[in-house]
Write a protein that holds these residues in place. Sequence first.
Motif, PDB file in Angstrom:
ATOM      1  N   ALA A  59       0.858  -1.187   0.000  1.00 57.73           N
ATOM      2  CA  ALA A  59       0.000   0.000   0.000  1.00 57.73           C
ATOM      3  C   ALA A  59       0.889   1.230   0.000  1.00 57.73           C
ATOM      4  O   ALA A  59       1.733   1.378   0.879  1.00 57.73           O
ATOM      5  CB  ALA A  59      -0.917  -0.003   1.221  1.00 57.73           C
ATOM      6  N   THR A  74      -1.122  -7.873  -3.460  1.00 62.39           N
ATOM      7  CA  THR A  74      -2.021  -6.793  -3.863  1.00 62.39           C
ATOM      8  C   THR A  74      -1.257  -5.482  -3.759  1.00 62.39           C
ATOM      9  O   THR A  74      -0.682  -5.173  -2.714  1.00 62.39           O
ATOM     10  CB  THR A  74      -3.279  -6.741  -2.976  1.00 62.39           C
ATOM     11  OG1 THR A  74      -3.922  -8.022  -3.015  1.00 62.39           O
ATOM     12  CG2 THR A  74      -4.254  -5.679  -3.472  1.00 62.39           C
ATOM     13  N   TYR A  78      -1.661  -1.467  -3.956  1.00 65.75           N
ATOM     14  CA  TYR A  78      -2.575  -0.320  -3.947  1.00 65.75           C
ATOM     15  C   TYR A  78      -1.810   0.894  -4.435  1.00 65.75           C
ATOM     16  O   TYR A  78      -0.707   1.175  -3.975  1.00 65.75           O
ATOM     17  CB  TYR A  78      -3.118  -0.064  -2.539  1.00 65.75           C
ATOM     18  CG  TYR A  78      -4.103  -1.101  -2.089  1.00 65.75           C
ATOM     19  CD1 TYR A  78      -5.456  -0.979  -2.414  1.00 65.75           C
ATOM     20  CD2 TYR A  78      -3.696  -2.214  -1.376  1.00 65.75           C
ATOM     21  CE1 TYR A  78      -6.371  -1.951  -2.021  1.00 65.75           C
ATOM     22  CE2 TYR A  78      -4.600  -3.185  -0.972  1.00 65.75           C
ATOM     23  CZ  TYR A  78      -5.932  -3.047  -1.299  1.00 65.75           C
ATOM     24  OH  TYR A  78      -6.833  -3.999  -0.907  1.00 65.75           O
ATOM     25  N   HIS A 113      -2.161   5.174  -5.759  1.00 69.70           N
ATOM     26  CA  HIS A 113      -2.939   6.413  -5.810  1.00 69.70           C
ATOM     27  C   HIS A 113      -2.117   7.451  -6.558  1.00 69.70           C
ATOM     28  O   HIS A 113      -1.057   7.875  -6.088  1.00 69.70           O
ATOM     29  CB  HIS A 113      -3.252   6.912  -4.403  1.00 69.70           C
ATOM     30  CG  HIS A 113      -4.301   7.973  -4.368  1.00 69.70           C
ATOM     31  ND1 HIS A 113      -4.269   9.088  -5.162  1.00 69.70           N
ATOM     32  CD2 HIS A 113      -5.415   8.077  -3.623  1.00 69.70           C
ATOM     33  CE1 HIS A 113      -5.323   9.849  -4.910  1.00 69.70           C
ATOM     34  NE2 HIS A 113      -6.033   9.250  -3.979  1.00 69.70           N
ATOM     35  N   VAL A 144      -4.676  -2.348  -7.567  1.00 67.99           N
ATOM     36  CA  VAL A 144      -5.913  -1.630  -7.277  1.00 67.99           C
ATOM     37  C   VAL A 144      -5.608  -0.137  -7.279  1.00 67.99           C
ATOM     38  O   VAL A 144      -4.819   0.349  -6.470  1.00 67.99           O
ATOM     39  CB  VAL A 144      -6.514  -2.047  -5.914  1.00 67.99           C
ATOM     40  CG1 VAL A 144      -7.826  -1.301  -5.657  1.00 67.99           C
ATOM     41  CG2 VAL A 144      -6.723  -3.556  -5.854  1.00 67.99           C
ATOM     42  N   VAL A 203      -6.838   3.345  -6.375  1.00 67.03           N
ATOM     43  CA  VAL A 203      -7.831   3.828  -5.407  1.00 67.03           C
ATOM     44  C   VAL A 203      -8.274   5.269  -5.630  1.00 67.03           C
ATOM     45  O   VAL A 203      -9.010   5.816  -4.835  1.00 67.03           O
ATOM     46  CB  VAL A 203      -7.321   3.661  -3.959  1.00 67.03           C
ATOM     47  CG1 VAL A 203      -6.968   2.227  -3.675  1.00 67.03           C
ATOM     48  CG2 VAL A 203      -6.157   4.576  -3.664  1.00 67.03           C
ATOM     49  N   TYR A 215      -4.741   4.587   2.713  1.00 71.43           N
ATOM     50  CA  TYR A 215      -5.148   3.211   2.985  1.00 71.43           C
ATOM     51  C   TYR A 215      -5.624   3.044   4.429  1.00 71.43           C
ATOM     52  O   TYR A 215      -6.304   2.079   4.739  1.00 71.43           O
ATOM     53  CB  TYR A 215      -4.025   2.224   2.664  1.00 71.43           C
ATOM     54  CG  TYR A 215      -2.720   2.535   3.354  1.00 71.43           C
ATOM     55  CD1 TYR A 215      -2.437   2.008   4.606  1.00 71.43           C
ATOM     56  CD2 TYR A 215      -1.786   3.370   2.756  1.00 71.43           C
ATOM     57  CE1 TYR A 215      -1.252   2.306   5.253  1.00 71.43           C
ATOM     58  CE2 TYR A 215      -0.597   3.663   3.391  1.00 71.43           C
ATOM     59  CZ  TYR A 215      -0.337   3.141   4.643  1.00 71.43           C
ATOM     60  OH  TYR A 215       0.838   3.450   5.276  1.00 71.43           O
ATOM     61  N   VAL A 217     -11.121   2.005   0.970  1.00 70.28           N
ATOM     62  CA  VAL A 217      -9.834   1.316   0.842  1.00 70.28           C
ATOM     63  C   VAL A 217      -9.671   0.332   1.998  1.00 70.28           C
ATOM     64  O   VAL A 217      -9.231  -0.803   1.791  1.00 70.28           O
ATOM     65  CB  VAL A 217      -8.658   2.319   0.777  1.00 70.28           C
ATOM     66  CG1 VAL A 217      -7.326   1.588   0.673  1.00 70.28           C
ATOM     67  CG2 VAL A 217      -8.830   3.283  -0.400  1.00 70.28           C
ATOM     68  N   ASP A 221     -11.671  -2.693   1.268  1.00 71.57           N
ATOM     69  CA  ASP A 221     -10.998  -3.496   0.248  1.00 71.57           C
ATOM     70  C   ASP A 221      -9.875  -4.318   0.884  1.00 71.57           C
ATOM     71  O   ASP A 221      -9.741  -5.512   0.621  1.00 71.57           O
ATOM     72  CB  ASP A 221     -10.448  -2.584  -0.848  1.00 71.57           C
ATOM     73  CG  ASP A 221     -10.121  -3.343  -2.114  1.00 71.57           C
ATOM     74  OD1 ASP A 221     -11.002  -3.456  -2.981  1.00 71.57           O
ATOM     75  OD2 ASP A 221      -8.977  -3.837  -2.233  1.00 71.57           O
ATOM     76  N   ARG A 271     -15.152  -2.516  -6.753  1.00 71.97           N
ATOM     77  CA  ARG A 271     -14.060  -2.587  -7.732  1.00 71.97           C
ATOM     78  C   ARG A 271     -14.625  -2.694  -9.140  1.00 71.97           C
ATOM     79  O   ARG A 271     -15.620  -3.364  -9.359  1.00 71.97           O
ATOM     80  CB  ARG A 271     -13.190  -3.825  -7.493  1.00 71.97           C
ATOM     81  CG  ARG A 271     -12.249  -3.743  -6.335  1.00 71.97           C
ATOM     82  CD  ARG A 271     -11.387  -4.972  -6.302  1.00 71.97           C
ATOM     83  NE  ARG A 271     -10.379  -4.921  -5.259  1.00 71.97           N
ATOM     84  CZ  ARG A 271      -9.451  -5.859  -5.102  1.00 71.97           C
ATOM     85  NH1 ARG A 271      -9.403  -6.896  -5.916  1.00 71.97           N
ATOM     86  NH2 ARG A 271      -8.567  -5.761  -4.139  1.00 71.97           N
TER      87      ARG A 271
END
Length: 145
Positions: free
Chosen positions: A13, A39, A41, A43, A80, A82, A102, A108, A111, A127
């Motif tokens: 993240a 995963t 994340y 931005h 992902v 966001v 996050y 978020v 998620d 999503r």
Amino acid sequence: AAVARVFDQAILAAADAPYDSFEGDEKMRLLSVLASRVTIYMHPQDLALHISDTLKGNSTRLGKVGPRDPMLLPNNVCVVNVWGAAPINPNIDTEYTTHQYYRHNPLVRADLIGVLHGLTDDAIGNRQWRAEKRWYALGDGKGKF
């Protein structure tokens, strides 16, 4: 010799890592071997990563723009975006422009909980799959994907 999976989930993240981190074995690509699922994340308006990009002279950051070439990602790595979960107005929404989206943004966080509970990527709510980018867009669609 096969490498044993060490982690069930690995979450990156707001990753302050180069955006090509999954392209070579010398960086983070082996994380996808050590973890059953990874995963990422991202931005695009993460201000801390913008500073890392520009003032420190770093390469483009993974947590800001995602992977340089999503087609090179192993199948167990999910990205992902966001931005749609955290529309940005720096004068009003400063908590979402920080490196802590996050933690602060409820969509978020939800998620992340879905990921940690082992839900499949398609089963996590809010999503939208973006096949051309090979990532999920999180949110209500008001942010830029």
